[in-house]
Enzyme design. Structure first.
Site, PDB file in Angstrom:
ATOM      1  N   GLU A  37       6.871   9.175   1.609  1.00  0.00           N
ATOM      2  CA  GLU A  37       7.655   8.028   2.053  1.00  0.00           C
ATOM      3  C   GLU A  37       9.081   8.376   2.491  1.00  0.00           C
ATOM      4  O   GLU A  37      10.061   7.874   1.930  1.00  0.00           O
ATOM      5  CB  GLU A  37       7.686   6.943   0.972  1.00  0.00           C
ATOM      6  CG  GLU A  37       6.315   6.399   0.644  1.00  0.00           C
ATOM      7  CD  GLU A  37       6.335   5.231  -0.335  1.00  0.00           C
ATOM      8  OE1 GLU A  37       7.355   5.075  -1.049  1.00  0.00           O
ATOM      9  OE2 GLU A  37       5.353   4.476  -0.382  1.00  0.00           O
ATOM     10  N   GLU A  79      -1.831   5.130   1.328  1.00  0.00           N
ATOM     11  CA  GLU A  79      -1.597   4.374   0.100  1.00  0.00           C
ATOM     12  C   GLU A  79      -1.890   2.909   0.378  1.00  0.00           C
ATOM     13  O   GLU A  79      -1.289   2.310   1.267  1.00  0.00           O
ATOM     14  CB  GLU A  79      -0.152   4.499  -0.398  1.00  0.00           C
ATOM     15  CG  GLU A  79       0.235   5.855  -0.948  1.00  0.00           C
ATOM     16  CD  GLU A  79       1.625   5.854  -1.598  1.00  0.00           C
ATOM     17  OE1 GLU A  79       2.093   4.767  -2.026  1.00  0.00           O
ATOM     18  OE2 GLU A  79       2.259   6.925  -1.667  1.00  0.00           O
TER      19      GLU A  79
END
Length: 449
Positions: free
Chosen positions: A228, A348
């Site tokens: 991320e 995810e």
């Protein structure tokens, strides 16, 4: 008739092999200056995953020898840490066995832990704890033993397990003139060299159990540059773009056999304003990342996307969240097909377990929404290449629990949903896999011979 000479020779050999395996799995020989090797020949054969336009493929260079791959998988970030100590390795083995038993074929996990923590892999720049590296070796062996491939993420954007902030502190402690801004990670030459040195140590690592270098290990699905990545603001975008370009090219210079992805969440930046309506809010365009620009970089083989409706639009009702999730997935699959010409993997997908009393129903709705989109993409051979749920645990692992973590087999409806997705994806490509030999515990036995 008495036993033949071959029988007499075979049983002692098998006994010796069994003893060696037990010793390896339960004894740390490095304390005494020696170690055992687990021959790669004893592990299942696996092909390397590549890409052919918008699809993942396994097989040779010619199209006729390639099989399309659409992924059903999961995240378990904790595998390396739990593999450091012999007494906890059973959890890793169980997770791999259980994941494979649900038909899942890819697991994403951390290949980083930076700083002075008790199980840190990189204790200071270029200084590694061999004990922890051997834990990562074990994760890869267990993955291959269960015919699972791993996506290995190489650094964290967040402070957990060190992250960007640790690299910045290391440079400051070394006397470098480094700003405390988180963007220094992407721009400062010394910090970039720290990261490259770490990447090289991991990618060129020789597995202590098998003797296989990581760059030659087919059980590795891909390298992920960062979990991320985010910049400080929209002005960070050029730094982030340049960093991704440089680091993806560097990994490719070390390893031409594995795929590389970024680890971005899928937000669209200010420079692609026509896409901003897809973002969950205005805040998402001010993080210095841009799904299209970042993913279009030449050495990025496939795009990554995350999906967390509960976190991103927390005040919305369930119907609104499901509608948003559906639009989010559709938009990124279209971009993979029409603009990027690359596979899109939803690395995810999570649902909060503590938000309301209907948590299982809500989680199943989110997963089913994404799963159905991937299935439709697979039927049309489109860019929606798979999804990885966040995250799976085994029992008695409270130390790794967050609001999205769960033990799949303790939630029957979700467990069945995962297996159904695995099996229907596999059945779709059974004609392309006629020579594959299935395990005795395969959840989709009717798809193989």
């Amino acid at each position: 008739m008495g036993p033949s000479w071959r029988d007499k020779a075979l049983y002692p050999i098998l006994g010796a092999i069994t003893v060696l395996l037990i010793l390896y799995l339960n004894f740390d020989g490095t304390r005494f200056g020696f170690s055992f090797t687990f021959p790669a020949l004893w592990l299942p054969e696996m092909g390397f995953v590549g890409t052919n336009s918008t699809r993942f493929v396994v097989g040779g260079a010619g199209r006729a020898n390639q099989s399309a791959v659409y992924v059903n998988g999961w995240n378990s970030y904790w595998l390396m840490e739990e593999s450091v100590w012999g007494q906890s390795r059973g959890r890793v083995s169980e997770m791999m066995r259980r994941g494979a038993g649900m038909g899942m074929t890819v697991c994403r996990t951390w290949a980083f832990s930076d700083g002075d923590g008790p199980n840190a892999l990189q204790r200071s720049p270029g200084v590694f704890d061999e004990r922890v590296f051997r834990g990562l070796d074990y994760v890869i062996v267990e993955a291959r033993r269960n015919r699972v491939r791993v996506i290995l993420s190489l650094v964290n954007n967040l402070n957990a397990f060190g992250g960007k902030a640790q690299y910045i502190r290391w440079a400051q402690e070394a006397g470098e003139n480094v700003s405390s801004s988180a963007d220094s990670f992407f721009s400062h030459p010394t910090i970039k060299e720290y990261y490259k040195a770490y990447v090289k140590a991991v990618v060129t690592r020789k597995n202590s159990m098998t003797g296989v270098h990581y760059f030659d290990e087919p059980a590795i699905f891909a390298w992920e540059l960062m979990n991320e990545p985010r910049g400080v603001s929209e002005s960070s975008a050029p730094l982030v773009q340049s960093w991704i370009t440089e680091m993806a090219a560097y990994i490719k210079s070390l390893d031409q056999r594995h795929l590389v992805t970024i680890g971005v969440e899928g937000f669209y930046g200010l420079q692609t304003q026509e896409k901003n309506a897809v973002n969950p809010g205005e805040w998402a365009s001010s993080l210095g990342t841009d799904f299209l620009k970042n993913s279009a970089i030449h050495d990025i083989d496939f795009a990554s996307v995350h999906a967390y409706p509960d976190s991103w639009i927390p005040e919305a009702g369930l119907d609104e969240k499901v509608k948003y999730l559906s639009q989010w997935v559709d938009a990124h699959i279209r971009d993979g097909d029409d603009m990027l010409k690359k596979p899109v993997l939803f690395t995810e997908v999570g649902s909060s377990l503590h938000q309301n009393r209907q948590e299982s129903y809500q989680r199943d709705m989110f997963f089913k929404t994404v799963y159905d989109k991937i299935y439709e993409s697979a039927k049309k051979r489109q860019a929606g290449a798979g999804a990885l749920i966040w995250q799976l645990l085994v029992n008695d692992m409270q130390g790794y629990t967050d609001q999205f973590s769960f033990v799949a087999w303790n939630h029957l409806s979700t467990y069945k949903l995962i297996m159904e997705q695995s099996c229907r994806l596999r059945r779709m490509f059974v004609k392309e896999e006629t020579n594959r030999k299935y395990r005795h515990n395969d959840p989709c036995p009717s798809t193989g011979s």
